[in-house]
Motif scaffolding. Structure first.
Motif, PDB file in Angstrom:
ATOM      1  N   VAL A  76       4.721   4.044   7.081  1.00 49.10           N
ATOM      2  CA  VAL A  76       3.798   3.010   6.623  1.00 49.10           C
ATOM      3  C   VAL A  76       3.373   3.328   5.199  1.00 49.10           C
ATOM      4  O   VAL A  76       3.397   4.489   4.765  1.00 49.10           O
ATOM      5  CB  VAL A  76       2.570   2.912   7.547  1.00 49.10           C
ATOM      6  N   ARG A  77       2.950   2.278   4.458  1.00 51.38           N
ATOM      7  CA  ARG A  77       2.545   2.468   3.057  1.00 51.38           C
ATOM      8  C   ARG A  77       1.463   1.468   2.691  1.00 51.38           C
ATOM      9  O   ARG A  77       1.611   0.273   2.932  1.00 51.38           O
ATOM     10  CB  ARG A  77       3.754   2.290   2.138  1.00 51.38           C
ATOM     11  N   ASN A  78       0.341   1.949   2.122  1.00 50.34           N
ATOM     12  CA  ASN A  78      -0.713   1.091   1.598  1.00 50.34           C
ATOM     13  C   ASN A  78      -0.225   0.512   0.283  1.00 50.34           C
ATOM     14  O   ASN A  78       0.189   1.240  -0.629  1.00 50.34           O
ATOM     15  CB  ASN A  78      -1.997   1.893   1.390  1.00 50.34           C
ATOM     16  N   ILE A  85      -4.294   5.596   5.409  1.00 49.76           N
ATOM     17  CA  ILE A  85      -3.792   4.964   6.629  1.00 49.76           C
ATOM     18  C   ILE A  85      -3.596   6.043   7.674  1.00 49.76           C
ATOM     19  O   ILE A  85      -2.862   7.013   7.462  1.00 49.76           O
ATOM     20  CB  ILE A  85      -2.459   4.240   6.384  1.00 49.76           C
ATOM     21  N   ILE A  94      -7.460   1.898   9.571  1.00 45.98           N
ATOM     22  CA  ILE A  94      -7.728   1.942   8.128  1.00 45.98           C
ATOM     23  C   ILE A  94      -9.180   1.537   7.885  1.00 45.98           C
ATOM     24  O   ILE A  94      -9.664   0.564   8.473  1.00 45.98           O
ATOM     25  CB  ILE A  94      -6.796   0.987   7.344  1.00 45.98           C
ATOM     26  N   ASN A  96     -11.028  -0.124   5.164  1.00 47.41           N
ATOM     27  CA  ASN A  96     -10.675  -0.910   3.987  1.00 47.41           C
ATOM     28  C   ASN A  96     -11.865  -1.002   3.035  1.00 47.41           C
ATOM     29  O   ASN A  96     -12.958  -1.400   3.423  1.00 47.41           O
ATOM     30  CB  ASN A  96     -10.242  -2.314   4.430  1.00 47.41           C
ATOM     31  N   TYR A 103      -0.620  -3.546   3.887  1.00 45.75           N
ATOM     32  CA  TYR A 103       0.150  -2.325   4.111  1.00 45.75           C
ATOM     33  C   TYR A 103       1.511  -2.720   4.666  1.00 45.75           C
ATOM     34  O   TYR A 103       1.669  -3.711   5.360  1.00 45.75           O
ATOM     35  CB  TYR A 103      -0.583  -1.340   5.025  1.00 45.75           C
ATOM     36  N   GLU A 104       2.487  -1.894   4.290  1.00 45.24           N
ATOM     37  CA  GLU A 104       3.880  -2.149   4.651  1.00 45.24           C
ATOM     38  C   GLU A 104       4.310  -1.171   5.731  1.00 45.24           C
ATOM     39  O   GLU A 104       4.049   0.030   5.636  1.00 45.24           O
ATOM     40  CB  GLU A 104       4.778  -2.002   3.421  1.00 45.24           C
TER      41      GLU A 104
END
Length: 653
Positions: A76-78, A85, A94, A96, A103-104
């Motif tokens: 995962v990636r922000n 994350i 998360i 926020n 996020y991906e």
């Protein structure tokens, strides 16, 4: 990072800029569920040049501060904040710090709702994407998009997809593809295809190419909701017209039943007529069978007269024998008179028949037949009308749709025009078309039946009348001649008997009279032979009349059979149209469902644990075909970045 990953990141950035703009216009929907946080999903799918899956990435978009999400990700990636994350055992947490968070998540071995297959042929020979690059010739490119049975259900059935292919206008000429929306985009020809929910697509593109290349193929999927329902469509006019059609069909059915009753009566009458003609035929055969007896009797009379003459020369004749001769002659004369009167009665009946036809307005049967034939031609019933009406009678509205589609696909212009009217919103077009065709086909059947009946009847009556005509009819002429000759002969018999009473007084006169009678009877005997020959010819000819009567019976039987079939058809027509309103409503519902998809709840592509998903969008891209070229690294220059370039740098692109 390979070129596919670079493409996906660039598409991700572009799509997210669109999401930033669109999401500002969509109110935030906050569900009170503690299980998962409300979000939007954008699924990015990367395919190779043949449609094989390379990678699947999901961008999750949130508006809340405390985020709980589920998904089976390899990483995962922000994408837009520095917030940490926490991802463990398929759960994402998360905190926020911004208004929006992206996020991906990278999915391994994901099953997307559609299977994509891309093949390339040049001049009829299939090539791989690598081998066809740069080739020239006749291109055939096929893109098959079908349902992936392994994927989670609900997406294929409810998501419309749009496929876009771009070809160079310079390198590709004579581009042809059915169902494509073609647009010019700079130096490119852009072909766009839309596939409604629950449908598969087979795209075929042909072109004359030189140094063939094609850019990436874009396939986008969205849940389709056009906001259309049956209640928003005014069908009152259609309902009124259906009511009129049903009333008209009932009227046609009543008329068909009345016609069938009349045809049944006509059939019964022609059977009786045929029986009467057969009776006459049998009588003629009997009469013809007696001709030999008549000839033999006439010969016997002639011989008897000769014997009398000879006997008178030898001995005195008995007056009792001559009295018997007179009685026998009278019986023959009366029998011949009855025959002539009977033939005259038949002839008068035929005249009465013609007078009855004339009173009914039928003065010229040829004109009647010609007018009916012209009426049949004027109906101008096309083969398309016959096939569509037959499909309707056999299978109702469903049969019409299938037949209309088949005819239109074969290039039938009339079907194509009707289908255009229907798809353009003229829902009455098919109903009006079927109604018109049905009425004219039914009328054509009646007209042809009338023609068959009149021609058969006319043939029969003309045959009978021709032989009974007093001037030209062989039977009547022979009978009248026989009567006339025999009356002369009978008068001679009477004179002979009178003379015989004075036989003993004047024997010489008697001898002279007998001699004269012998001479006259030779003529009568010859006439009798001619008469019997005429009866034989008439009997043979009358077989044609009997055959004509049988044909008339057969024709009226066919007419009755046709009217029974018509009654069955109109009855079925009434039955079919009685539920037409319900069928039309069901078809409208089915058509609307095909256009809009179902109104089922939006579900997560990533995990069924995510219960609060506002939207899911699919962005699919397949690699194109490119010739390999030498890459020249350009010097990077430091320059002032605009807002778009800064946005791209945000995603390290």
């Amino acid at each position: 990072m390979n070129k596919n990953c670079k493409w996906l990141k660039r598409v991700t950035a572009t799509s997210m800029m669109s999401v930033f703009i669109i999401s500002s216009m969509i109110p935030t929907v906050v569900q009170g569920s503690p299980i998962s946080t409300a979000k939007e999903e954008v699924v990015y799918v990367n395919l190779d040049s043949n449609g094989k899956l390379i990678g699947t990435y999901v961008v999750n978009i949130f508006n809340d501060a405390d985020i709980v999400d589920y998904g089976d990700y390899s990483k995962v990636r922000n994408m837009n904040t520095n917030d940490n994350i926490k991802y463990k055992d398929g759960v994402v947490n998360i905190k926020n710090s911004k208004d929006k968070l992206y996020y991906e998540g990278t999915m391994e071995n994901a099953e997307i709702p559609w299977d994509v297959s891309i093949t390339y042929k040049m001049d009829g020979k299939e090539y791989s994407a690598e081998d066809i690059a740069g080739r020239s010739g006749k291109l055939a490119m096929e893109i098959k998009i079908s349902e992936n049975k392994k994927a989670t259900s609900g997406f294929f059935e409810n998501y419309a997809i749009q496929t876009t292919v771009q070809l160079s206008s310079k390198k590709c000429k004579n581009i042809k593809s059915d169902d494509a929306t073609v647009a010019n985009v700079g130096k490119l020809k852009q072909l766009t295809y839309t596939t409604m929910p629950g449908n598969e697509k087979d795209i075929n593109i042909t072109a004359d190419v030189k140094n063939f290349e094609v850019g990436s193929i874009a396939i986008n999927g969205i849940k389709l909701n056009l906001g259309i329902n049956k209640d928003s469509i005014d069908t009152s006019n259609l309902t009124n017209e259906i009511g009129k059609l049903q009333s008209a069909v009932k009227a046609v059915d009543n008329g068909a039943n009345n016609l069938n009753d009349g045809a049944e009566s006509l059939e019964s009458g022609t059977v009786k007529l045929d029986e009467g003609i057969e009776t006459i035929n049998k009588a003629l055969k009997t009469l013809n069978g007696k001709s030999s007896s008549l000839n033999d009797g006439s010969t016997e009379v002639k011989n008897a007269l000769k014997t009398i003459e000879t006997s008178l020369n030898k001995v005195n004749a008995s007056s009792e024998e001559f009295v018997k001769l007179r009685a026998a002659s009278t019986e023959i004369k009366d029998g011949i008179s009855k025959l002539v009167n009977g033939l005259s009665a038949v002839d008068n009946s035929i005249n009465d028949y013609y007078n009855g036809l004339s009173s009914a307005g039928l003065k010229d049967t040829n004109e009647f037949v010609n007018n009916h034939n012209k009426a049949v031609e004027a109906l101008a019933i096309t083969n398309t009308e016959r096939e569509i009406y037959e499909a309707y009678v056999s299978n109702g509205i469903n049969g019409v749709q299938v037949k209309l589609s088949t005819l239109a696909a074969s290039g039938d212009k009339e079907s194509i025009e009707l289908l255009k009217k229907y798809t353009s919103g003229d829902t009455n077009a098919i109903v009006d078309y079927i109604t018109s065709a049905g009425k004219r086909i039914s009328l054509e059947t009646l007209l042809k039946a009338d023609i068959s009946y009149i021609q058969g009847s006319n043939k029969l009556i003309n045959g009978i009348d021709s032989v009974l005509d007093k001037e030209n009819g062989e039977l009547m002429k022979g009978a009248l001649t026989l009567k006339e000759n025999y009356e002369i002969f009978d008068k001679s018999i009477e004179e002979l008997v009178t003379s015989l009473s004075n036989l003993m007084v004047n024997i010489n006169e008697l001898k002279n009279g007998i001699t004269l009678l012998n001479e006259n009877y030779s003529t009568l005997h010859s006439g009798t032979k001619d008469y019997t020959d005429a009866v034989d010819s008439i009997t043979t000819g009358y077989q044609s009349i009997s055959s004509g009567a049988s044909e008339l019976v057969k024709g009226t039987s066919q007419l009755h059979s046709g009217t029974k079939t018509m009654v069955s058809g109109t009855g079925q027509f009434v039955e079919e149209t009685s539920g037409l309103q319900s069928n039309v409503d069901n078809e409208i519902d089915s058509m609307l469902k095909n256009f809009t998809g179902s109104d089922s709840e939006i579900k997560s592509f990533v995990s069924d644990k995510n219960k609060n998903v506002n939207s899911v969008q699919f962005v699919i891209q397949a690699d194109g075909v490119k010739k390999e070229s030498i890459k020249i690294e350009e010097d990077k220059k430091t320059e002032k970045l605009n807002i778009w370039q800064k946005f791209l740098n945000l995603f390290k692109l």
